[in-house]
Design a protein around this motif. Structure first.
Motif, PDB file in Angstrom:
ATOM      1  N   VAL A  48       0.845  -1.194   0.000  1.00  0.00           N
ATOM      2  CA  VAL A  48       0.000   0.000   0.000  1.00  0.00           C
ATOM      3  C   VAL A  48       0.884   1.249   0.000  1.00  0.00           C
ATOM      4  CG1 VAL A  48      -1.600   1.368   1.405  1.00  0.00           C
ATOM      5  CG2 VAL A  48      -2.012  -1.085   1.066  1.00  0.00           C
ATOM      6  N   ASP A  49       1.854   1.273   0.910  1.00  0.00           N
ATOM      7  CA  ASP A  49       2.770   2.408   0.972  1.00  0.00           C
ATOM      8  C   ASP A  49       3.663   2.475  -0.261  1.00  0.00           C
ATOM      9  OD1 ASP A  49       1.929   3.404   3.465  1.00  0.00           O
ATOM     10  OD2 ASP A  49       3.101   1.888   4.502  1.00  0.00           O
ATOM     11  N   SER A  50       4.082   1.301  -0.758  1.00  0.00           N
ATOM     12  CA  SER A  50       4.940   1.282  -1.947  1.00  0.00           C
ATOM     13  C   SER A  50       4.228   1.882  -3.151  1.00  0.00           C
ATOM     14  CB  SER A  50       5.377  -0.152  -2.257  1.00  0.00           C
ATOM     15  OG  SER A  50       6.154  -0.677  -1.209  1.00  0.00           O
ATOM     16  N   ALA A 248      10.600   7.228   7.741  1.00  0.00           N
ATOM     17  CA  ALA A 248      10.318   7.068   9.169  1.00  0.00           C
ATOM     18  C   ALA A 248       8.862   7.371   9.477  1.00  0.00           C
ATOM     19  CB  ALA A 248      11.228   7.991   9.985  1.00  0.00           C
ATOM     20  N   GLN A 249       8.343   8.460   8.910  1.00  0.00           N
ATOM     21  CA  GLN A 249       6.953   8.839   9.188  1.00  0.00           C
ATOM     22  C   GLN A 249       5.975   7.756   8.743  1.00  0.00           C
ATOM     23  OE1 GLN A 249       5.500  12.829   8.049  1.00  0.00           O
ATOM     24  NE2 GLN A 249       3.661  11.828   7.301  1.00  0.00           N
ATOM     25  N   VAL A 250       6.224   7.209   7.560  1.00  0.00           N
ATOM     26  CA  VAL A 250       5.324   6.181   7.042  1.00  0.00           C
ATOM     27  C   VAL A 250       5.416   4.914   7.901  1.00  0.00           C
ATOM     28  CG1 VAL A 250       4.788   4.719   5.059  1.00  0.00           C
ATOM     29  CG2 VAL A 250       5.376   7.117   4.714  1.00  0.00           C
ATOM     30  N   GLY A 368       9.178   6.655   1.523  1.00  0.00           N
ATOM     31  CA  GLY A 368       7.986   6.044   2.100  1.00  0.00           C
ATOM     32  C   GLY A 368       7.571   4.760   1.413  1.00  0.00           C
ATOM     33  N   ALA A 369       8.089   4.519   0.197  1.00  0.00           N
ATOM     34  CA  ALA A 369       7.811   3.260  -0.507  1.00  0.00           C
ATOM     35  C   ALA A 369       8.819   2.181  -0.149  1.00  0.00           C
ATOM     36  CB  ALA A 369       7.836   3.496  -2.019  1.00  0.00           C
ATOM     37  N   ILE A 370      10.037   2.595   0.206  1.00  0.00           N
ATOM     38  CA  ILE A 370      11.131   1.640   0.392  1.00  0.00           C
ATOM     39  C   ILE A 370      11.341   1.240   1.850  1.00  0.00           C
ATOM     40  CG2 ILE A 370      13.632   1.337   0.122  1.00  0.00           C
ATOM     41  CD1 ILE A 370      13.404   3.277  -2.304  1.00  0.00           C
ATOM     42  N   ARG A 373       9.021  -1.195   3.785  1.00  0.00           N
ATOM     43  CA  ARG A 373       9.223  -2.592   3.368  1.00  0.00           C
ATOM     44  C   ARG A 373      10.330  -3.228   4.215  1.00  0.00           C
ATOM     45  NH1 ARG A 373       6.103  -5.292  -0.109  1.00  0.00           N
ATOM     46  NH2 ARG A 373       7.814  -6.097  -1.355  1.00  0.00           N
ATOM     47  N   LEU A 374      11.380  -2.463   4.498  1.00  0.00           N
ATOM     48  CA  LEU A 374      12.448  -2.968   5.363  1.00  0.00           C
ATOM     49  C   LEU A 374      11.939  -3.177   6.784  1.00  0.00           C
ATOM     50  CD1 LEU A 374      15.448  -0.764   4.156  1.00  0.00           C
ATOM     51  CD2 LEU A 374      14.899  -3.116   3.505  1.00  0.00           C
ATOM     52  N   PHE A 375      11.097  -2.242   7.244  1.00  0.00           N
ATOM     53  CA  PHE A 375      10.463  -2.390   8.556  1.00  0.00           C
ATOM     54  C   PHE A 375       9.672  -3.697   8.608  1.00  0.00           C
ATOM     55  CE2 PHE A 375       8.669   0.034  12.266  1.00  0.00           C
ATOM     56  CZ  PHE A 375       7.703  -0.891  12.667  1.00  0.00           C
TER      57      PHE A 375
END
Length: 422
Positions: A48-50, A248-250, A368-370, A373-375
């Motif tokens: 969704v964020d990506s 960070a915000q996302v 915010g897209a990348i 995903r790491l999180f």
């Protein structure tokens, strides 16, 4: 007299900050909603964020060209209409029950948001006395914080409360489960239809409103390509800092409900209400920060806030129970000034390069897209979502560097980079 001429345009521009804030902060509601509907892992849910933030990377430069050739007003109206189109696409997305259709609709929404942010951030910053540009942009962004407060609370009650529990779905037949998920998916139709309708109305208002032109420094001649803008050292660091800040915000907002339900053991609706408190802290932080900037250097405040958030991230990783939720609320308070402050410092003294500089910083929102995903990857691999806060911790360290040193304007470095590129 000049203030009267800019007051209504500034109010109108400020509504855009609220609208894109509302759209972005429905995403944390969509993530658990779609995760359950399509049985997704945390990493898959972060698509969704990506989908949203990839659009910022792809559309920022075209948006900058539109502003430069046709002006801010045209860019704003186009952005509102594209935003509305994406919102209306949620209706067929819900009807087809295809995850990819939702991602496409979100991508189109984000294309519209990119155009709006590329126009509205520099326009709000420049609409008045240059000495107050950072303070003015923080004031406009405060209404983004208001949307951050309202969207999760409203969205949870419209979307999440009408869903089925995992136990209820498991007890159903395959056909019953399919129908139940179809009913649940339909809960997104009304909020996005209303949002799209409001956007069309505001686009019409903009079409009939005369916006004052903003002036750039006539002594600074813009280049024919984006490298001319990228020669500024402080802009380059602004791009890097914004990449990590938005990531960070996302991570904090979009994954809050998943984080809070696991770290504090609360329900999704309770987590959504706490997310509303995060938004309220974000809002109050914006107003407090805007006030304090009358007395404290904005770059220094940015650096101090980033250091405090680094410490809070350590608690978010190691803490237990409801304390973790209040820790994240604290992170939201100190995040509040970061986006507009990085943006204003990054485009400071760019003159004729402002449009391309704005595009570059908006492109960096791809963080915010990348980074979420790491999180999600760290959370899935370790089996503990709290460990994902390692990502925001690193991000805030980068922001702290920008606040302490990276924001400084160094004309000598600009000439060196330009000669290297050209």
């Amino acid at each position: 007299m000049a203030k009267k001429k800019t007051l209504f345009p500034f109010v109108l521009i400020t509504t855009l900050f609220f609208l894109w804030g509302f759209a972005h902060n429905l995403d944390p509601i969509l993530i658990p909603h779609l995760q359950k509907s399509f049985t997704l892992t945390t990493v898959q849910a972060t698509l969704v964020d990506s989908a949203v933030f990839a659009a910022y990377f792809l559309m920022a430069l075209p948006a900058g060209f539109i502003m430069k050739k046709y002006g801010y007003k045209t860019g704003i109206i186009a952005g509102l209409l594209v935003f509305a189109l994406g919102a209306f696409l949620f209706i067929p997305a819900a009807d087809t029950q295809l995850y990819v259709f939702f991602l496409i609709a979100l991508f189109i929404i984000a294309c519209g948001l990119t155009m709006l942010e590329t126009a509205a951030n520099p326009y709000a910053s420049s609409l008045g006395d240059p000495a107050y540009s950072t303070q003015r942009l923080n004031l406009a962004q405060s209404f983004n914080g208001l949307a951050t407060t309202l969207a999760p609370v409203i969205g949870a009650r419209v979307i999440l409360t009408k869903g089925y529990t995992a136990a209820q779905l498991n007890a159903m037949t395959e056909e019953g489960r399919r129908l139940a998920l179809a009913t649940e998916a339909a809960t997104v139709k009304m909020p996005y239809f209303v949002l799209g309708s409001v956007l069309v109305v505001i686009a019409v208002i903009f079409a009939f409103t005369r916006l004052p032109a903003i002036q750039t420094n006539g002594d600074h001649v813009a280049g024919k390509n984006i490298f001319h803008a990228f020669r500024h050292r402080h802009l380059r660091w602004g791009v890097v800092a914004q990449f990590f800040y938005v990531g960070a915000q996302v991570c904090v907002f979009s994954l809050f409900i998943l984080y809070a339900t696991k770290a504090a053991g609360i329900t999704e609706v309770e987590a959504a209400d706490y997310l509303g408190l995060c938004g309220f802290a974000f809002l109050i932080g914006r107003f407090v920060g805007t006030y304090l900037m009358q007395y404290i250097n904005s770059a220094r405040m940015l650096a101090v806030y980033a250091v405090l958030n680094t410490l809070l991230c350590m608690i978010a990783i190691c803490g237990t129970g409801i304390m973790t939720v209040y820790t994240v609320i604290g992170i939201c308070f100190f995040m509040s000034i970061m986006f507009p402050t990085i943006f204003a410092l990054g485009i400071k003294e760019l003159g004729g390069d402002t449009e391309f500089g704005s595009s570059l910083i908006i492109m960096s929102i791809v963080g915010g897209a990348i980074l979420p995903r790491l999180f999600g990857y760290i959370s899935d691999v370790t089996g503990n979502i709290q460990y994902g806060y390692i990502i925001p911790l690193v991000c805030f360290l980068v922001v702290a560097y920008f606040g302490f040193k990276g924001h400084r304007v160094k004309p000598g470095d600009e000439k060196l980079l330009l000669s290297t590129i050209l």
